[in-house]
Design a protein around this motif. Structure first.
Motif, PDB file in Angstrom:
ATOM      1  N   ALA A 182      -1.612   3.814  -7.568  1.00 31.86           N
ATOM      2  CA  ALA A 182      -0.451   4.510  -6.865  1.00 31.86           C
ATOM      3  C   ALA A 182       0.575   3.849  -6.637  1.00 31.86           C
ATOM      4  CB  ALA A 182      -1.067   5.303  -5.676  1.00 31.86           C
ATOM      5  N   ILE A 183       0.391   2.454  -6.674  1.00 30.71           N
ATOM      6  CA  ILE A 183       1.625   1.535  -6.244  1.00 30.71           C
ATOM      7  C   ILE A 183       1.833   0.690  -7.166  1.00 30.71           C
ATOM      8  CG2 ILE A 183       1.228   1.716  -3.427  1.00 30.71           C
ATOM      9  CD1 ILE A 183      -0.040  -0.957  -3.656  1.00 30.71           C
ATOM     10  N   ASP A 184       1.394   0.925  -8.297  1.00 29.18           N
ATOM     11  CA  ASP A 184       1.995   0.314  -9.481  1.00 29.18           C
ATOM     12  C   ASP A 184       1.606  -1.134  -9.604  1.00 29.18           C
ATOM     13  OD1 ASP A 184       3.186   2.559 -10.531  1.00 29.18           O
ATOM     14  OD2 ASP A 184       4.905   2.145  -9.439  1.00 29.18           O
ATOM     15  N   VAL A 185       0.369  -1.400  -8.948  1.00 31.19           N
ATOM     16  CA  VAL A 185      -0.415  -2.905  -9.100  1.00 31.19           C
ATOM     17  C   VAL A 185      -0.797  -2.945 -10.929  1.00 31.19           C
ATOM     18  CG1 VAL A 185      -2.215  -4.394  -8.738  1.00 31.19           C
ATOM     19  CG2 VAL A 185      -1.331  -2.965  -6.960  1.00 31.19           C
ATOM     20  N   ASP A 186      -0.333  -4.116 -11.297  1.00 34.23           N
ATOM     21  CA  ASP A 186      -0.540  -4.492 -12.569  1.00 34.23           C
ATOM     22  C   ASP A 186      -2.209  -4.168 -13.173  1.00 34.23           C
ATOM     23  OD1 ASP A 186       0.306  -5.844 -15.150  1.00 34.23           O
ATOM     24  OD2 ASP A 186      -1.146  -7.018 -14.754  1.00 34.23           O
ATOM     25  N   PRO A 187      -2.456  -3.391 -14.027  1.00 32.50           N
ATOM     26  CA  PRO A 187      -3.780  -3.383 -14.409  1.00 32.50           C
ATOM     27  C   PRO A 187      -4.477  -4.566 -14.682  1.00 32.50           C
ATOM     28  CG  PRO A 187      -2.324  -1.873 -15.646  1.00 32.50           C
ATOM     29  CD  PRO A 187      -1.197  -2.738 -15.047  1.00 32.50           C
TER      30      PRO A 187
END
Length: 611
Positions: free
Chosen positions: A533-538
């Motif tokens: 949801a907060i765009d943390v790197d996969p």
């Protein structure tokens, strides 16, 4: 001719014993009674097919020694601590109260001296482990709270034989015993001998069994086990102490060793055979003519024994907050005399405390009391069983399902639907009547019953199932329950849901195919969704998940090995140590990627596996 005579005696004893044990087992009366009746019939008082009963009982008494060794093996500290109140409170009160009451009856009614009344009264306070445990097992109640309480009392009774044998030795009038050390010196010898045996077990026997285990020689295990028992017994005999006490201590000092189960399995056949021969010899020694001369005394004392023990144990059960039905069942179940009575009567006779005629009469009293127990339990079943719950639903039945699911809450519903979707027939069991009715509204057939009871699982078809899945909530499962289910239904793979890591650690050593902590995967999934949801790197999210799983696995492994949920607290991930842990975990993951993929998952705990 002597060799031929021994061979003939062996054929007669084993053949007649086999027939009567099978018959008495079929009638639900137990193997001990079968051996006693068989011995009485082949002995000199009946058909006189066998001679020299005294010589045979001296050999067969090794069975009692081996029995005490196995009792000692069962007494690991963790089990004693878990059942400490039932063993050392209820058990102690039962033996003292019943022993004193029966001693007073024997002294007052039969006119025995107080020494003779003591060595007759306290043995009669002990119940028959050999009869009660199979009854509990066949009824599926051994691992229930009721069964565990009965087992705890029996366990304390088994422990009581050691001080009772010592009491007989101290009171002995036999000149051979009186020529031995005085009582205070016997006590000192006992303490020193037990200390010496414990030290020998720790520093000599455990390394010896470790060497034998590494060699993989099963026969050497048997030799070493028999050597341990006989050497401990011989040391006690040399010190004028009880040989049974030596065997018992030998078992206790190996109770926490990793070889306990193998030792028990190796010694058990010898114990069974020799104990059967012991009871055969006891039956041969029974003086039937003496019993026939006083039949009303035998019957009256047997009834007094049953009534006294049942009443006292019922009162103890009520005092420890059992419901009256359970307390009554406990009193009746333990109301008989037991096999240790024969052992102690023989010891008392050799100590010149009672006459052989008294041994025959009181052995007959014990035998008669044991014969009544199955009938008492059947006749009182209607009063002891709780009335059926209003609206109780249909109990389970075998319907050919491959999987039994115990518990149909949120967790069990998901498991069952996935198995059904895969084409696997399931049988559903639950105790919540409201849940059963709601499930029926949605088309699901759920049977009513306690799925932790072996008899109910068998009724549901567990002996034919390939899967047994415990989806119940709370903290209802333990290693002993899983062990019992596995022994009863070895073809079925067992899976279990646990509430948290505490419940997981309780299942240590279970013969179980898989265990799932109920919130583990959902919590991990929520954390991944939050990072997305907060765009943390996969890749970063993957590393965080790997870090957590690796640390959790390491922490769980230490908790599993120590049995302490507070172990490895330093492995919990905190903000202060994140960078250090992150760097170390990255190196570990890179180096051990292949091994980690093959290792046992943190949610799989089975016998011999690491979490």
């Amino acid at each position: 001719m002597h060799g031929a005579s021994l061979l003939r005696d062996g054929v007669v004893m084993l053949g007649v014993g086999l027939v009567f044990v099978l018959l008495f087992r079929r009638l639900g009366l137990g193997a001990t009674l079968g051996f006693l009746v068989a011995g009485a019939l082949i002995g000199p008082q009946a058909f006189n097919l066998i001679g020299d009963a005294e010589g045979k009982i001296s050999v067969a008494e090794l069975g009692i020694t081996l029995l005490l060794f196995i009792v000692g093996l069962e007494l690991n500290l963790s089990r004693l601590w878990k059942m400490k109140q039932d063993i050392f409170a209820i058990g102690l009160i039962q033996v003292l109260a019943c022993g004193l009451a029966i001693t007073l009856i024997v002294h007052g009614v039969a006119g025995f001296s107080w020494q003779a009344a003591l060595v007759l009264g306290f043995p009669l306070a002990l119940s028959s482990t050999a009869q009660v445990l199979p009854m509990l097992q066949s009824a599926g109640r051994l691992r229930t709270p009721f069964g565990e309480r009965a087992f705890a009392i029996l366990l304390f009774q088994d422990l009581s034989i050691v001080p009772l044998i010592t009491l007989v030795t101290i009171l002995s009038r036999n000149p051979a015993d009186q020529q031995g050390p005085p009582g205070y010196l016997l006590f000192i010898y006992t303490v020193l001998a037990i200390t010496g045996l414990v030290l020998a077990g720790r520093f000599l026997l455990r390394p010896l069994f470790r060497v034998i285990g590494n060699l993989g020689e099963r026969e050497m295990f048997i030799f070493a086990a028999l050597f341990t028992v006989t050497a401990s017994a011989a040391l006690m005999e040399y010190l004028h102490l009880s040989t049974a006490l030596g065997a018992f201590v030998a078992g206790v000092m190996l109770a926490d060793s990793p070889y306990r189960h193998e030792l028990e399995a190796d010694v058990e056949p010898f114990r069974t055979i020799l104990l059967g021969l012991f009871f055969l010899a006891v039956g041969m020694l029974l003086d039937i003519h003496v019993i026939a001369e006083r039949p009303f005394f035998v019957i009256g004392m047997a009834l007094a024994l049953i009534a006294t023990k049942a009443a006292i144990i019922f009162a103890i059960g009520m005092a420890f907050r059992m419901n009256w039905r359970g307390a009554l069942a406990l009193g009746l179940l333990l109301s008989q005399g037991g096999e240790f009575g024969f052992v102690l009567f023989a010891q008392a006779q050799r100590a010149f405390l009672i006459e052989p005629a008294a041994v025959s009469i009181f052995s007959a009293i014990v035998t008669l009391s044991m014969a009544t127990t199955p009938f008492l339990m059947m006749l009182t079943a209607r009063f002891r069983e709780a009335p059926q719950v209003t609206g109780e639903r249909e109990g389970p039945r075998a319907d050919g399902a491959n999987a039994l699911i115990v518990g149909y809450g949120r967790f069990g519903q998901t498991v069952s639907q996935m198995l059904i979707a895969a084409g696997i027939p399931v049988t559903l069991i639950d105790t919540d009547i409201e849940m059963i009715d709601v499930a029926a509204d949605f088309g699901a057939k759920v049977y009513y019953g306690d799925g932790t009871r072996l008899d109910l699982l068998r009724q549901a078809g567990a002996h034919e199932a390939e899967l047994i899945l415990f989806c119940i909530d709370g903290d209802q499962l333990d290693a002993d329950l899983n062990e019992g289910v596995h022994e009863a239904f070895p073809k079925a793979a067992i899976f279990a849901r646990t509430y948290d890591r505490r419940a997981l650690v309780k299942l240590k050593g279970s013969p179980i195919a898989g265990v799932v902590r109920e919130v583990m995967e959902s919590a991990v999934k929520m954390a991944r969704m939050a990072m997305d949801a907060i765009d943390v790197d996969p890749a970063e999210a993957d590393r965080a998940e790997d870090m957590y799983r690796a640390r959790d696995k390491e922490r769980l492994k230490l908790q599993y090995e120590t049995g302490d949920v507070r172990a490895a607290r330093d492995r919990i991930i905190t903000s202060d140590e994140r960078e250090e842990i992150f760097a170390a975990t990255r190196r570990e993951i890179a180096a051990d990627a292949d091994a980690a993929s093959e290792s046992v998952g943190a949610e799989e705990l089975g016998r011999g596996q690491e979490p």
